[in-house]
Design a protein around this motif. Structure first.
Motif, PDB file in Angstrom:
ATOM      1  N   PRO A 187       0.839  -1.199   0.000  1.00 29.19           N
ATOM      2  CA  PRO A 187       0.000   0.000   0.000  1.00 29.19           C
ATOM      3  C   PRO A 187       0.874   1.248   0.000  1.00 29.19           C
ATOM      4  O   PRO A 187       1.889   1.322   0.702  1.00 29.19           O
ATOM      5  N   LEU A 188       0.505   2.236  -0.816  1.00 26.99           N
ATOM      6  CA  LEU A 188       1.332   3.425  -0.983  1.00 26.99           C
ATOM      7  C   LEU A 188       0.698   4.645  -0.336  1.00 26.99           C
ATOM      8  O   LEU A 188      -0.456   4.982  -0.608  1.00 26.99           O
ATOM      9  N   ASP A 189       1.476   5.310   0.529  1.00 29.69           N
ATOM     10  CA  ASP A 189       1.079   6.628   1.008  1.00 29.69           C
ATOM     11  C   ASP A 189       1.447   7.679  -0.034  1.00 29.69           C
ATOM     12  O   ASP A 189       0.666   8.563  -0.342  1.00 29.69           O
ATOM     13  N   LEU A 190       2.654   7.593  -0.544  1.00 36.58           N
ATOM     14  CA  LEU A 190       3.146   8.439  -1.625  1.00 36.58           C
ATOM     15  C   LEU A 190       4.452   7.872  -2.139  1.00 36.58           C
ATOM     16  O   LEU A 190       5.010   6.929  -1.563  1.00 36.58           O
ATOM     17  N   GLU A 191       4.944   8.426  -3.242  1.00 36.29           N
ATOM     18  CA  GLU A 191       6.232   8.032  -3.807  1.00 36.29           C
ATOM     19  C   GLU A 191       7.157   9.237  -3.795  1.00 36.29           C
ATOM     20  O   GLU A 191       6.722  10.373  -4.051  1.00 36.29           O
ATOM     21  N   VAL A 192       8.428   8.998  -3.497  1.00 38.18           N
ATOM     22  CA  VAL A 192       9.393  10.081  -3.403  1.00 38.18           C
ATOM     23  C   VAL A 192      10.682   9.653  -4.102  1.00 38.18           C
ATOM     24  O   VAL A 192      10.885   8.469  -4.391  1.00 38.18           O
ATOM     25  N   ALA A 193      11.547  10.630  -4.362  1.00 35.00           N
ATOM     26  CA  ALA A 193      12.845  10.350  -4.965  1.00 35.00           C
ATOM     27  C   ALA A 193      13.902  11.164  -4.244  1.00 35.00           C
ATOM     28  O   ALA A 193      13.709  12.355  -3.969  1.00 35.00           O
ATOM     29  N   ALA A 194      15.012  10.505  -3.937  1.00 33.87           N
ATOM     30  CA  ALA A 194      16.158  11.150  -3.301  1.00 33.87           C
ATOM     31  C   ALA A 194      17.311  11.125  -4.298  1.00 33.87           C
ATOM     32  O   ALA A 194      17.689  10.062  -4.793  1.00 33.87           O
ATOM     33  N   VAL A 213       4.476  12.024  -8.554  1.00 34.73           N
ATOM     34  CA  VAL A 213       3.138  11.507  -8.844  1.00 34.73           C
ATOM     35  C   VAL A 213       3.230  10.712 -10.133  1.00 34.73           C
ATOM     36  O   VAL A 213       3.627  11.245 -11.181  1.00 34.73           O
ATOM     37  N   GLN A 214       2.885   9.431 -10.055  1.00 29.64           N
ATOM     38  CA  GLN A 214       3.035   8.522 -11.182  1.00 29.64           C
ATOM     39  C   GLN A 214       1.684   8.234 -11.830  1.00 29.64           C
ATOM     40  O   GLN A 214       0.652   8.206 -11.163  1.00 29.64           O
ATOM     41  N   ALA A 215       1.714   8.006 -13.137  1.00 27.53           N
ATOM     42  CA  ALA A 215       0.543   7.528 -13.881  1.00 27.53           C
ATOM     43  C   ALA A 215       1.044   6.606 -14.979  1.00 27.53           C
ATOM     44  O   ALA A 215       1.960   6.973 -15.728  1.00 27.53           O
ATOM     45  N   ASP A 216       0.466   5.414 -15.043  1.00 27.46           N
ATOM     46  CA  ASP A 216       0.887   4.412 -16.042  1.00 27.46           C
ATOM     47  C   ASP A 216       2.382   4.138 -15.952  1.00 27.46           C
ATOM     48  O   ASP A 216       3.062   3.937 -16.969  1.00 27.46           O
ATOM     49  N   GLY A 217       2.909   4.137 -14.721  1.00 23.95           N
ATOM     50  CA  GLY A 217       4.314   3.825 -14.512  1.00 23.95           C
ATOM     51  C   GLY A 217       5.269   4.942 -14.860  1.00 23.95           C
ATOM     52  O   GLY A 217       6.490   4.778 -14.753  1.00 23.95           O
ATOM     53  N   MET A 218       4.767   6.112 -15.247  1.00 21.38           N
ATOM     54  CA  MET A 218       5.610   7.241 -15.638  1.00 21.38           C
ATOM     55  C   MET A 218       5.386   8.404 -14.687  1.00 21.38           C
ATOM     56  O   MET A 218       4.256   8.685 -14.297  1.00 21.38           O
TER      57      MET A 218
END
Length: 380
Positions: A187-194, A213-218
């Motif tokens: 389960p995802l709260d959000l996605e981040v990048a460092a 924020v991802q959509a269709d893997g992008m």
């Protein structure tokens, strides 16, 4: 008669000639660095942007060696170079940065999972290698359906990732061939990048962590600093720096992370400039592209700090109905505060063709500006 000497030049060879090489070339100009890209043809984004190029394929070792012989150092703008070729370049004494060992963590997802999770003890989703549908069923018996199937190699922007809800779907995916691993669907709260930049000497700097924020893997949008807490952002930064040191990364390293039930999980790595760092061109003191060049040449790294309280980026993707966003450039440029980047790539639906960044006092203001300009470019 002048006795002045011509200053020494530095030439960076870039394997690949897409938008990342194009933006590296742009950053190189101000530093007096020469760039030579390995392009498969004159229509590629970096070549259309003016970069000097050598025509060849990353699949052919002779083409890679020809590039390397003309340059001081070789770096990459994608993960598609066979790992055996990277090792061969190193055996020939080429200054390859990042090295073949580090690059493997981005090229092979199963290798990355074992390295990060089993060897380094970092948090990753539950995973296993799978050879057939029965392996997926056994994994699902422990971790539940749905299961995420990932191709070990070649997957990006949603390619090579399938979420399957049962044995028949798993069999259909695996029946198509290739080597796969299974992961728990968390389960995802959000996605981040460092994002970090690191030199061969070990000096490293970290950019502010962003929410994606991802959509269709992008990736479609990102925000700096995003919705994550300062404490979680600090942990994400520390994790990325640890990974960079452990794998001896050189250049930019992007660590994509899930936040699941308030905890961080490593998703994927990229050892090159990354979409999650495009905001740094206008939004940071030193862009990821400049710091990548500095790092691979073992030059002092620049300040990664943000220039505004909030920065937003929205990717420009070819609209479903077709059409070229470049034709709608005037409308996007009319949006005050928006910084438009188009990559000079032939347009087609679903293809990443550019991005828009905006700075603001608040995340909402920055995102609204970036969305408005990107929306003009993607209007039907």
């Amino acid at each position: 008669m002048s006795t002045a000497t011509i200053p020494a030049t530095r030439r960076v060879g870039i394997v690949g000639a897409g938008q990342l090489a194009r933006m590296m070339h742009r950053a190189a100009i101000d530093l007096g660095i020469e760039v030579l890209v390995l392009a498969e043809g004159p229509g590629e984004a970096a070549v259309r942007g003016g970069a000097a190029h050598h025509v060849g394929s990353p699949e052919r070792l002779d083409d890679l060696l020809a590039l390397a012989r003309a340059c001081d150092v070789v770096t990459l703008d994608h993960e598609g170079v066979p790992s055996a070729h990277l090792r061969a370049l190193e055996a020939e004494g080429v200054a390859l940065r990042p090295g073949s060992g580090a690059s493997l963590a981005a090229q092979d997802k199963l290798h990355a999972r074992r390295l990060l999770g089993d060897e380094l003890g970092l948090p990753v989703p539950a995973f296993t290698a799978v050879d057939g549908p029965r392996d997926v069923e056994a994994f699902a018996a422990v971790h539940g359906w749905p299961v995420v199937l990932k191709a070990r190699t070649g997957g990006y922007d949603g390619r090579g990732v399938r979420i399957v809800g049962g044995p028949e779907e798993a069999a259909a995916v695996l029946g198509g061939g290739g080597s796969w691993l299974a992961e728990a669907c968390v389960p995802l709260d959000l996605e981040v990048a460092a994002l970090v930049a690191r030199r061969p000497s070990g000096e490293a700097v970290a950019y502010p962590v962003c929410e994606t924020v991802q959509a269709d893997g992008m990736c479609r949008e990102l925000l700096v600093p995003g919705a994550l807490t300062p404490e979680l952002a600090a942990r994400a930064t520390a994790l990325a720096l640890r990974v960079a040191e452990a794998i001896d990364a050189v250049g930019i390293l992007a660590v994509e992370l899930f936040v699941s039930r308030g905890e961080l999980l490593v998703n994927e790595l990229a050892l090159r400039p990354h979409n999650s760092g495009h905001w740094t061109i206008e939004g940071a003191v030193t862009s990821q592209f400049e710091n990548h060049l500095r790092a691979v040449l073992d030059l002092p790294l620049g300040d990664p700090g943000a220039l505004a309280p909030a920065v937003a980026m929205v990717n420009v993707v070819g609209p479903p109905g077709g059409g070229d966003p470049a034709e709608r450039l005037p409308a996007a440029l009319a949006v005050r505060g928006a910084h438009v980047h188009l990559y000079g790539k032939p347009a087609r639906p679903g293809r990443k063709l550019g991005h828009v960044t905006a700075l603001g006092v608040t995340a909402a203001a920055a995102l609204a500006t970036a969305r408005e300009a990107a929306g003009e470019l993607m209007a039907a």
